[in-house]
Design a protein around this motif. Structure first.
Motif, short mmCIF file in Angstrom:
data_model
loop_
_atom_site.label_atom_id
_atom_site.label_comp_id
_atom_site.label_asym_id
_atom_site.label_seq_id
_atom_site.Cartn_x
_atom_site.Cartn_y
_atom_site.Cartn_z
N GLN A 56 0.82 -1.21 0.00
CA GLN A 56 0.00 0.00 0.00
C GLN A 56 0.85 1.26 0.00
N TRP A 57 1.95 1.26 0.73
CA TRP A 57 2.84 2.43 0.72
C TRP A 57 3.39 2.68 -0.68
N GLU A 60 -0.29 2.55 -3.44
CA GLU A 60 -1.44 3.40 -3.14
C GLU A 60 -1.01 4.82 -2.81
N LYS A 61 0.11 4.93 -2.08
CA LYS A 61 0.56 6.24 -1.61
C LYS A 61 1.74 6.79 -2.42
N VAL A 63 4.94 6.11 -2.07
CA VAL A 63 6.10 6.39 -1.21
C VAL A 63 7.31 5.57 -1.66
N TRP A 172 -0.49 11.21 -6.64
CA TRP A 172 -0.48 10.38 -5.44
C TRP A 172 -1.19 11.13 -4.31
N PRO A 173 -1.80 10.43 -3.36
CA PRO A 173 -2.46 11.11 -2.23
C PRO A 173 -1.46 11.95 -1.43
N PRO A 175 0.36 13.19 1.81
CA PRO A 175 0.63 12.50 3.09
C PRO A 175 -0.31 12.99 4.19
N PRO A 179 -7.48 9.50 0.58
CA PRO A 179 -7.40 9.54 -0.88
C PRO A 179 -8.43 10.52 -1.45
#
Length: 388
Positions: A56-57, A60-61, A63, A172-173, A175, A179
């Motif tokens: 997920q990091w 999804e994010k 990172v 990207w979302p 931080p 979302p």
């Protein structure tokens, strides 16, 4: 399920050495990621949870720094940083067309380069992704086909193109924030860049599974279209193992003409190709198959060609994308006239098939369909000076 032999091509690709040092997590399947984490010392009882968190990091994010993975203990983050990297291809140049199309020249391992194109549209955006450095198919109307094949891309290099485009688009979302809404700038993927995707099936499949994973980039399979020139053995596998939409680079209505335009037709002719396509929508639970048809003046654009085309695809749920030929320096063909394209489209439409004429995008930066060609074919010819 029995193992399926990989689809191969009649050319030797340049082998890649396995790099020393930390393992790149980008491009690993979920199972491969979990195994890598266990091998690095993650207790097996925690491996599934850790795999989900790291996944997920990354996807999804967006990172890339293990230190920013704040739901992991500091000691575990340090372990990950010691054993792994999160690396994607490098953007060498970024060109923006007058119509907003973005073309990225992307450097991958070994110093080779491919091109990736982002096409913005109203309420959506499509990324055209490459699967090989160069191409082996030598389609006579395609600029990429004049570039020899260097090698296949890895799954990480394919999904990395999606990630670098999202970087550039700022998608990207943020931080610490939930979302954002799903009006995406990058909403669709087409495997229509450099290379033949079905000659690099396993890497393409794994990359698209990553792109479709709901805990990451999360694109629907109906938002992904794989385009093939007609690698018949790979068509059923695409339905069963990817399930995305399918496009066929068709371009001719007789074997005589298609042999010249799309030489793979000599291996799998029109009849064999169409036979393989008839089951695709059922096998993949998919929508219509898209037939791509480049309009070449005096070659494949007659009324007779249009009528043959609709007879050939009869019984296949389909739409026909008519593509005005995008000329490139030294091209052996000319674009069909607007009047000829319109007449061809009308015949197809009256037969009951959608026949949109694709608007050329990014022609001013050589980013349009059939124009992609990187400088990477020069790379194997360069000689490294001996060390002093």
């Amino acid at each position: 399920m029995t193992a399926t032999a990989p689809i191969t091509q009649d050319v030797m690709t340049i082998p890649r050495a396995i790099p020393d040092g930390p393992v790149n997590l980008v491009g690993l399947t979920r199972e491969e990621l979990r195994t890598a984490l266990i091998d690095a010392g993650t207790p097996e009882g925690q491996a599934k949870m850790r795999e989900r968190q790291v996944w997920q990091w990354i996807y999804e994010k967006g990172v890339r720094d293990f230190g920013a993975m704040t739901n992991l203990a500091k000691s575990y983050r340090a372990l990950l940083a010691e054993r792994f990297v999160i690396a994607i291809p490098e953007i060498v140049t970024r060109q923006v067309s007058a119509d907003g199309t973005r073309k990225y020249l992307v450097r991958i391992a070994g110093g080779h380069e491919v091109e990736t194109v982002y096409i913005p549209e109203e309420g959506r955006g499509t990324l055209c992704v490459s699967s090989q450095v160069g191409c082996t198919l030598t389609c006579s109307f395609c600029h990429t086909g004049t570039q020899r094949l260097v090698r296949n891309l890895t799954a990480g290099e394919i999904v990395g193109q999606i990630m670098l485009a999202r970087d550039d688009l700022g998608e990207w979302p943020e931080p610490g924030r939930a979302p954002k809404d799903e009006t995406r700038l990058l909403s669709n993927i087409v495997l229509m860049g450099m290379g033949e995707p079905l000659y690099n099936f396993e890497s393409v499949r794994d990359a698209m599974k990553i792109a479709m994973d709901p805990e990451g980039i999360s694109l629907s399979r109906r938002r992904i279209t794989l385009s093939t020139s007609g690698v018949v053995p790979g068509i059923a596998r695409t339905a069963e193992e990817i399930g995305c939409l399918l496009a066929i680079s068709f371009h001719a209505t007789t074997d005589e003409v298609r042999d010249k335009l799309v030489p793979i037709n000599k291996k799998w002719n029109i009849r064999e190709l169409l036979d393989a396509l008839r089951d695709y929508p059922r096998l993949s639970n998919s929508e219509r198959i898209t037939f791509e048809y480049v309009m070449l003046d005096g070659v494949n654009d007659s009324d007779a060609d249009a009528r043959r085309l609709v007879q050939l695809i009869k019984g296949i749920p389909a739409k026909i994308n008519l593509i005005p030929f995008n000329e490139w320096p030294g091209a052996p063909y000319r674009r069909s006239t607007d009047a000829r394209i319109k007449a061809f489209a009308n015949i197809v439409y009256r037969a009951g098939y959608a026949s949109p004429v694709r608007t050329p995008r990014g022609e001013d930066i050589m980013a349009a369909c059939g124009q992609l060609k990187s400088a990477s074919e020069r790379a194997p010819r360069k000689r490294t000076a001996p060390a002093e």
